[in-house]
Scaffold this motif. Structure first.
Motif, PDB file in Angstrom:
ATOM      1  N   VAL A 160      55.979  44.835  36.134  1.00  0.00           N
ATOM      2  CA  VAL A 160      55.043  45.207  35.082  1.00  0.00           C
ATOM      3  C   VAL A 160      53.624  45.125  35.650  1.00  0.00           C
ATOM      4  O   VAL A 160      53.216  44.076  36.155  1.00  0.00           O
ATOM      5  CB  VAL A 160      55.179  44.292  33.855  1.00  0.00           C
ATOM      6  CG1 VAL A 160      54.172  44.691  32.783  1.00  0.00           C
ATOM      7  CG2 VAL A 160      56.601  44.344  33.290  1.00  0.00           C
ATOM      8  N   GLN A 161      52.884  46.233  35.542  1.00  0.00           N
ATOM      9  CA  GLN A 161      51.526  46.274  36.057  1.00  0.00           C
ATOM     10  C   GLN A 161      50.559  46.646  34.937  1.00  0.00           C
ATOM     11  O   GLN A 161      50.831  47.567  34.160  1.00  0.00           O
ATOM     12  CB  GLN A 161      51.405  47.293  37.193  1.00  0.00           C
ATOM     13  CG  GLN A 161      52.332  47.000  38.366  1.00  0.00           C
ATOM     14  CD  GLN A 161      52.072  47.930  39.532  1.00  0.00           C
ATOM     15  OE1 GLN A 161      51.080  47.780  40.247  1.00  0.00           O
ATOM     16  NE2 GLN A 161      52.961  48.888  39.744  1.00  0.00           N
ATOM     17  N   THR A 162      49.443  45.936  34.883  1.00  0.00           N
ATOM     18  CA  THR A 162      48.418  46.214  33.883  1.00  0.00           C
ATOM     19  C   THR A 162      47.045  46.174  34.547  1.00  0.00           C
ATOM     20  O   THR A 162      46.847  45.477  35.551  1.00  0.00           O
ATOM     21  CB  THR A 162      48.441  45.194  32.728  1.00  0.00           C
ATOM     22  OG1 THR A 162      48.210  43.878  33.255  1.00  0.00           O
ATOM     23  CG2 THR A 162      49.783  45.220  32.007  1.00  0.00           C
ATOM     24  N   SER A 163      46.112  46.908  33.970  1.00  0.00           N
ATOM     25  CA  SER A 163      44.719  46.906  34.455  1.00  0.00           C
ATOM     26  C   SER A 163      43.779  46.776  33.267  1.00  0.00           C
ATOM     27  O   SER A 163      43.981  47.436  32.241  1.00  0.00           O
ATOM     28  CB  SER A 163      44.401  48.184  35.229  1.00  0.00           C
ATOM     29  OG  SER A 163      45.170  48.268  36.417  1.00  0.00           O
ATOM     30  N   THR A 164      42.781  45.933  33.399  1.00  0.00           N
ATOM     31  CA  THR A 164      41.771  45.754  32.367  1.00  0.00           C
ATOM     32  C   THR A 164      40.392  45.887  32.995  1.00  0.00           C
ATOM     33  O   THR A 164      40.208  45.615  34.192  1.00  0.00           O
ATOM     34  CB  THR A 164      41.895  44.388  31.678  1.00  0.00           C
ATOM     35  OG1 THR A 164      41.762  43.350  32.668  1.00  0.00           O
ATOM     36  CG2 THR A 164      43.245  44.251  30.987  1.00  0.00           C
ATOM     37  N   ILE A 165      39.428  46.297  32.185  1.00  0.00           N
ATOM     38  CA  ILE A 165      38.049  46.424  32.645  1.00  0.00           C
ATOM     39  C   ILE A 165      37.248  45.267  32.076  1.00  0.00           C
ATOM     40  O   ILE A 165      37.275  44.999  30.876  1.00  0.00           O
ATOM     41  CB  ILE A 165      37.446  47.765  32.212  1.00  0.00           C
ATOM     42  CG1 ILE A 165      38.187  48.910  32.896  1.00  0.00           C
ATOM     43  CG2 ILE A 165      35.957  47.822  32.559  1.00  0.00           C
ATOM     44  CD1 ILE A 165      37.680  50.286  32.500  1.00  0.00           C
ATOM     45  N   SER A 166      36.553  44.570  32.955  1.00  0.00           N
ATOM     46  CA  SER A 166      35.785  43.395  32.566  1.00  0.00           C
ATOM     47  C   SER A 166      34.345  43.536  33.042  1.00  0.00           C
ATOM     48  O   SER A 166      34.097  43.909  34.195  1.00  0.00           O
ATOM     49  CB  SER A 166      36.413  42.131  33.171  1.00  0.00           C
ATOM     50  OG  SER A 166      35.578  41.007  32.974  1.00  0.00           O
ATOM     51  N   LEU A 167      33.392  43.243  32.167  1.00  0.00           N
ATOM     52  CA  LEU A 167      31.998  43.161  32.594  1.00  0.00           C
ATOM     53  C   LEU A 167      31.811  41.943  33.486  1.00  0.00           C
ATOM     54  O   LEU A 167      32.487  40.925  33.315  1.00  0.00           O
ATOM     55  CB  LEU A 167      31.073  43.062  31.384  1.00  0.00           C
ATOM     56  CG  LEU A 167      31.030  44.280  30.452  1.00  0.00           C
ATOM     57  CD1 LEU A 167      30.127  43.986  29.261  1.00  0.00           C
ATOM     58  CD2 LEU A 167      30.534  45.514  31.197  1.00  0.00           C
ATOM     59  N   GLY A 168      30.907  42.044  34.442  1.00  0.00           N
ATOM     60  CA  GLY A 168      30.697  40.915  35.342  1.00  0.00           C
ATOM     61  C   GLY A 168      29.455  41.081  36.192  1.00  0.00           C
ATOM     62  O   GLY A 168      28.664  42.013  36.011  1.00  0.00           O
ATOM     63  N   TRP A 169      29.303  40.168  37.136  1.00  0.00           N
ATOM     64  CA  TRP A 169      28.125  40.163  38.000  1.00  0.00           C
ATOM     65  C   TRP A 169      28.502  39.590  39.358  1.00  0.00           C
ATOM     66  O   TRP A 169      29.624  39.117  39.570  1.00  0.00           O
ATOM     67  CB  TRP A 169      26.987  39.375  37.369  1.00  0.00           C
ATOM     68  CG  TRP A 169      27.327  37.946  37.016  1.00  0.00           C
ATOM     69  CD1 TRP A 169      27.966  37.519  35.874  1.00  0.00           C
ATOM     70  CD2 TRP A 169      27.082  36.776  37.794  1.00  0.00           C
ATOM     71  NE1 TRP A 169      28.127  36.158  35.899  1.00  0.00           N
ATOM     72  CE2 TRP A 169      27.593  35.671  37.066  1.00  0.00           C
ATOM     73  CE3 TRP A 169      26.487  36.545  39.023  1.00  0.00           C
ATOM     74  CZ2 TRP A 169      27.513  34.358  37.545  1.00  0.00           C
ATOM     75  CZ3 TRP A 169      26.393  35.233  39.495  1.00  0.00           C
ATOM     76  CH2 TRP A 169      26.901  34.173  38.759  1.00  0.00           C
ATOM     77  N   MET A 170      27.536  39.635  40.269  1.00  0.00           N
ATOM     78  CA  MET A 170      27.720  39.123  41.620  1.00  0.00           C
ATOM     79  C   MET A 170      26.392  38.583  42.129  1.00  0.00           C
ATOM     80  O   MET A 170      25.327  39.130  41.824  1.00  0.00           O
ATOM     81  CB  MET A 170      28.225  40.238  42.549  1.00  0.00           C
ATOM     82  CG  MET A 170      28.415  39.832  44.015  1.00  0.00           C
ATOM     83  SD  MET A 170      26.892  40.003  45.006  1.00  0.00           S
ATOM     84  CE  MET A 170      26.644  41.760  44.998  1.00  0.00           C
ATOM     85  N   ALA A 171      26.429  37.498  42.881  1.00  0.00           N
ATOM     86  CA  ALA A 171      25.236  36.947  43.526  1.00  0.00           C
ATOM     87  C   ALA A 171      25.599  36.575  44.958  1.00  0.00           C
ATOM     88  O   ALA A 171      26.724  36.106  45.217  1.00  0.00           O
ATOM     89  CB  ALA A 171      24.712  35.726  42.772  1.00  0.00           C
ATOM     90  N   ALA A 172      24.670  36.778  45.884  1.00  0.00           N
ATOM     91  CA  ALA A 172      24.983  36.542  47.297  1.00  0.00           C
ATOM     92  C   ALA A 172      23.727  36.171  48.065  1.00  0.00           C
ATOM     93  O   ALA A 172      22.602  36.467  47.658  1.00  0.00           O
ATOM     94  CB  ALA A 172      25.628  37.785  47.914  1.00  0.00           C
ATOM     95  N   ALA A 173      23.945  35.531  49.209  1.00  0.00           N
ATOM     96  CA  ALA A 173      22.887  35.238  50.175  1.00  0.00           C
ATOM     97  C   ALA A 173      23.419  35.594  51.555  1.00  0.00           C
ATOM     98  O   ALA A 173      24.596  35.350  51.856  1.00  0.00           O
ATOM     99  CB  ALA A 173      22.482  33.763  50.117  1.00  0.00           C
ATOM    100  N   SER A 174      22.566  36.185  52.389  1.00  0.00           N
ATOM    101  CA  SER A 174      23.045  36.676  53.678  1.00  0.00           C
ATOM    102  C   SER A 174      22.009  36.475  54.776  1.00  0.00           C
ATOM    103  O   SER A 174      20.812  36.347  54.518  1.00  0.00           O
ATOM    104  CB  SER A 174      23.424  38.156  53.585  1.00  0.00           C
ATOM    105  OG  SER A 174      22.286  38.935  53.243  1.00  0.00           O
TER     106      SER A 174
END
Length: 215
Positions: A160-174
């Motif tokens: 059984v496979q399902t996909s959902t869309i979720s709001l989100g964010w990302m933060a990074a340092a490089s």
């Protein structure tokens, strides 16, 4: 004679007042001619991720084997102008977590991954130092927001496979190290957070940056 002196003094005063304005206009014109360069940088990378939020494993599952580690992949296109704020798009793929076990003597497995699609901004930390060629210029912070496509796969007697869309964010340092006129290599620490689905992961990546075009 007095009129001649007054007229001469008036010309001198006007010249004195006009000189800074002309100089400023000339500087603006010169600045307009020297704007740039601009470039588009394409980055690809991979590394290791760790799922860092609560994981609800069913209590009925026995002989449980749990993995919070994954291999995140990143693709990023970044517009680099002649000022510090850079804009771009980022996508990729990362494993969130997986676990397996047995229910009623039948083995089952759950696997969860995510595909981020984010609008991002990046800013180098050169403002920490007065010297633009210092190590601070190679340090950057990146942030972004958008959506995550969270994919779940349950393999228990059937798939059984399902996909959902979720709001989100990302933060990074490089940190970025030059390799040549067009290539750079970066080490990046980043935080993925799909807020709506309550999935988050910490990642460490090595990225190869290529200057695609410049004008």
């Amino acid at each position: 004679m007095n009129y001649v002196v007054k007229f001469t003094l008036g010309l001198l005063v006007l010249g004195t007042l006009a000189t800074p304005a002309l100089a400023q206009k000339r500087a603006v014109a010169d600045t307009g001619r020297t704007r740039g360069p601009y470039s588009v940088v394409l980055s690809v990378g991979g590394g290791l991720s760790y799922y860092s939020t609560h994981l609800g494993v069913p209590a009925t599952l026995s002989n449980t084997q749990l993995s919070r580690f994954g291999v995140p992949l990143t693709v990023r296109a970044l517009w680099v102008p002649d000022h510090r704020l850079r804009l771009g798009l980022e996508s990729g793929w990362t494993t969130m977590y997986s676990y397996r076990g047995r229910v009623n003597n039948t083995e089952g497995r759950v696997y969860v991954s995510a595909i981020p699609t984010l609008a991002i901004f990046q800013m180098p930390l050169a403002w920490l130092s007065g010297n633009e060629r210092s190590i601070a210029r190679r340090l950057s912070v990146t942030g972004g927001t958008g959506v995550y496509i969270v994919h779940s796969r349950l393999d228990y007697e059937s798939i059984v496979q399902t996909s959902t869309i979720s709001l989100g964010w990302m933060a990074a340092a490089s940190y970025t190290q030059p390799l040549g006129p067009r290539f750079r290599v970066s080490g990046e620490l980043k935080w993925y957070d799909a807020v709506a689905s309550q999935n988050a992961a910490f990642a460490a990546q090595l990225q190869l940056n290529y200057r695609l075009i410049r004008w």
